[in-house]
Design a protein around this motif. Sequence first.
Motif, PDB file in Angstrom:
ATOM      1  N   LYS A 106       0.848  -1.185   0.000  1.00 44.15           N
ATOM      2  CA  LYS A 106       0.000   0.000   0.000  1.00 44.15           C
ATOM      3  C   LYS A 106       0.885   1.238   0.000  1.00 44.15           C
ATOM      4  N   ARG A 107       0.506   2.185  -0.829  1.00 44.52           N
ATOM      5  CA  ARG A 107       1.278   3.422  -0.987  1.00 44.52           C
ATOM      6  C   ARG A 107       1.139   4.288   0.261  1.00 44.52           C
ATOM      7  N   ARG A 108       2.260   4.821   0.723  1.00 41.68           N
ATOM      8  CA  ARG A 108       2.279   5.756   1.843  1.00 41.68           C
ATOM      9  C   ARG A 108       3.093   6.975   1.450  1.00 41.68           C
ATOM     10  N   ILE A 109       2.619   8.121   1.873  1.00 38.14           N
ATOM     11  CA  ILE A 109       3.252   9.399   1.548  1.00 38.14           C
ATOM     12  C   ILE A 109       3.680  10.039   2.862  1.00 38.14           C
ATOM     13  N   TYR A 110       4.852  10.666   2.851  1.00 36.58           N
ATOM     14  CA  TYR A 110       5.412  11.260   4.064  1.00 36.58           C
ATOM     15  C   TYR A 110       5.779  12.714   3.800  1.00 36.58           C
ATOM     16  N   ILE A 111       5.367  13.583   4.746  1.00 42.81           N
ATOM     17  CA  ILE A 111       5.734  14.992   4.658  1.00 42.81           C
ATOM     18  C   ILE A 111       6.335  15.423   5.989  1.00 42.81           C
ATOM     19  N   ASN A 112       7.209  16.410   5.938  1.00 38.43           N
ATOM     20  CA  ASN A 112       7.761  16.997   7.152  1.00 38.43           C
ATOM     21  C   ASN A 112       6.863  18.157   7.564  1.00 38.43           C
ATOM     22  N   VAL A 113       6.498  18.193   8.837  1.00 40.57           N
ATOM     23  CA  VAL A 113       5.586  19.224   9.332  1.00 40.57           C
ATOM     24  C   VAL A 113       6.037  19.721  10.702  1.00 40.57           C
ATOM     25  N   GLU A 119       0.497  23.608  22.528  1.00 35.08           N
ATOM     26  CA  GLU A 119       1.239  24.774  22.999  1.00 35.08           C
ATOM     27  C   GLU A 119       2.554  24.389  23.661  1.00 35.08           C
ATOM     28  N   ASP A 120       2.610  23.210  24.287  1.00 33.39           N
ATOM     29  CA  ASP A 120       3.843  22.811  24.945  1.00 33.39           C
ATOM     30  C   ASP A 120       4.777  22.064  23.992  1.00 33.39           C
ATOM     31  N   GLU A 121       4.329  21.827  22.763  1.00 33.24           N
ATOM     32  CA  GLU A 121       5.137  21.128  21.763  1.00 33.24           C
ATOM     33  C   GLU A 121       6.228  22.064  21.251  1.00 33.24           C
ATOM     34  N   GLU A 122       7.446  21.570  21.201  1.00 30.02           N
ATOM     35  CA  GLU A 122       8.522  22.356  20.617  1.00 30.02           C
ATOM     36  C   GLU A 122       8.308  22.452  19.122  1.00 30.02           C
ATOM     37  N   GLU A 123       8.891  23.480  18.524  1.00 31.25           N
ATOM     38  CA  GLU A 123       8.792  23.630  17.075  1.00 31.25           C
ATOM     39  C   GLU A 123       9.782  22.683  16.417  1.00 31.25           C
ATOM     40  N   GLU A 124       9.560  21.429  16.633  1.00 29.97           N
ATOM     41  CA  GLU A 124      10.451  20.402  16.125  1.00 29.97           C
ATOM     42  C   GLU A 124       9.789  19.709  14.940  1.00 29.97           C
ATOM     43  N   PRO A 125      10.492  19.619  13.807  1.00 31.65           N
ATOM     44  CA  PRO A 125       9.900  18.934  12.658  1.00 31.65           C
ATOM     45  C   PRO A 125       9.601  17.469  12.973  1.00 31.65           C
ATOM     46  N   LYS A 126       8.483  17.016  12.458  1.00 28.19           N
ATOM     47  CA  LYS A 126       8.081  15.617  12.588  1.00 28.19           C
ATOM     48  C   LYS A 126       7.685  15.113  11.208  1.00 28.19           C
ATOM     49  N   VAL A 127       7.692  13.813  11.056  1.00 22.34           N
ATOM     50  CA  VAL A 127       7.245  13.192   9.819  1.00 22.34           C
ATOM     51  C   VAL A 127       5.776  12.824   9.989  1.00 22.34           C
ATOM     52  N   ALA A 180      -0.539  34.464   5.402  1.00 22.91           N
ATOM     53  CA  ALA A 180       0.814  33.922   5.340  1.00 22.91           C
ATOM     54  C   ALA A 180       1.512  34.204   6.667  1.00 22.91           C
ATOM     55  N   SER A 181       2.504  33.367   7.007  1.00 27.89           N
ATOM     56  CA  SER A 181       3.226  33.550   8.263  1.00 27.89           C
ATOM     57  C   SER A 181       4.628  32.963   8.152  1.00 27.89           C
ATOM     58  N   VAL A 182       5.494  33.371   9.069  1.00 29.47           N
ATOM     59  CA  VAL A 182       6.824  32.769   9.130  1.00 29.47           C
ATOM     60  C   VAL A 182       6.687  31.402   9.786  1.00 29.47           C
ATOM     61  N   VAL A 183       7.610  30.526   9.465  1.00 26.71           N
ATOM     62  CA  VAL A 183       7.520  29.164   9.983  1.00 26.71           C
ATOM     63  C   VAL A 183       7.746  29.126  11.495  1.00 26.71           C
ATOM     64  N   SER A 184       8.598  30.020  12.007  1.00 30.11           N
ATOM     65  CA  SER A 184       8.897  30.012  13.442  1.00 30.11           C
ATOM     66  C   SER A 184       9.312  31.399  13.902  1.00 30.11           C
ATOM     67  N   ASP A 185       8.879  31.753  15.083  1.00 25.95           N
ATOM     68  CA  ASP A 185       9.314  33.016  15.693  1.00 25.95           C
ATOM     69  C   ASP A 185      10.615  32.839  16.455  1.00 25.95           C
ATOM     70  N   THR A 186      10.975  31.600  16.793  1.00 24.36           N
ATOM     71  CA  THR A 186      12.158  31.360  17.619  1.00 24.36           C
ATOM     72  C   THR A 186      13.306  30.697  16.884  1.00 24.36           C
ATOM     73  N   LEU A 187      13.015  29.929  15.828  1.00 21.77           N
ATOM     74  CA  LEU A 187      14.059  29.210  15.101  1.00 21.77           C
ATOM     75  C   LEU A 187      14.182  29.733  13.678  1.00 21.77           C
ATOM     76  N   THR A 188      15.407  29.702  13.146  1.00 21.03           N
ATOM     77  CA  THR A 188      15.603  30.073  11.748  1.00 21.03           C
ATOM     78  C   THR A 188      15.267  28.872  10.876  1.00 21.03           C
ATOM     79  N   ALA A 189      15.118  29.109   9.599  1.00 20.89           N
ATOM     80  CA  ALA A 189      14.836  28.016   8.658  1.00 20.89           C
ATOM     81  C   ALA A 189      15.966  26.992   8.687  1.00 20.89           C
TER      82      ALA A 189
END
Length: 192
Positions: A106-113, A119-127, A180-189
Motif C-alpha cells: 500500500k502506498r504511503r506518503i510522508y511529509i515533514n511538518v 502549545e507545549d510542543e517544541e517547534e520540532e519537525p516531525k514526519v 501567510a506567516s513565518v515558519v517560526s518566531d524562535t528558530l531560523t529556517a
Amino acid sequence: MGKLNVAAMKTKLDNENSSSGGFNADYDKLVQGKNIRRVLWPKGEKDSFYSEGYLHFSLGAEGNKVVTCPKTFGSKNRCPVCEYVEELQKSKNKDDKKLADDIKAKRRIYINVINRDSEDEEEEPKVLPIGVTILKGILETICDADYGDITDPEDGRDITITRKGQGLKTEYSVLPKPKASVVSDTLTADEI
C-alpha cells in the motif's frame, strides 16, 4: 579498531526507554477533528516536499507486523511478499484473496511538518504519514495562485487538516490558513 563509547550508548538506551516503542517517536499523527500543521519545504536539493513508499501491513503470526516493500527503492527489486500476494490472488479460496488484499503493498506518503496544535510542543519537525486525499488537498492549494508555495519559510501558510470518521470511513479535508506567516518566531529556517 574503534572503541565503544559507553556513555553515548547509555544516552541512546535512555532515549529508547523514554520513547513509546521507538517506532512512532518522530512521527506525527492526526487526531479526530482539526489538526493545524505547517508543511515544510523540500529537504536538501530535492524539488518536492514529500516522499513516498510502499508498505506491507498485517504480516507475522499475529498479523501486526509492517515492512517496507523493497520495490519502494526500485521497481526491479524482488519482493517475496508481492510474489506471495500474486500466488494468493490466483487462488479460488476467498480467505486467500482476503489475505492477498490485506498484505498487498500500500502506498504511503510522508511529509515533514511542524505541529501547531500543542502549545507545549517544541517547534520540532516531525514526519507525518498521509494518504492521497491529503496530498491532493495540499497540491491543489500549492497550485492555486491565491496561495502558492505554502512551504516557504517566510511567506508560507499553515493548513488545517480535518479528520472525520473511523477506519475505512475516515474522511479528510485540507484548508489553508488565510494569512501567510513565518515558519517560526524562535528558530531560523536553517535550524528547523
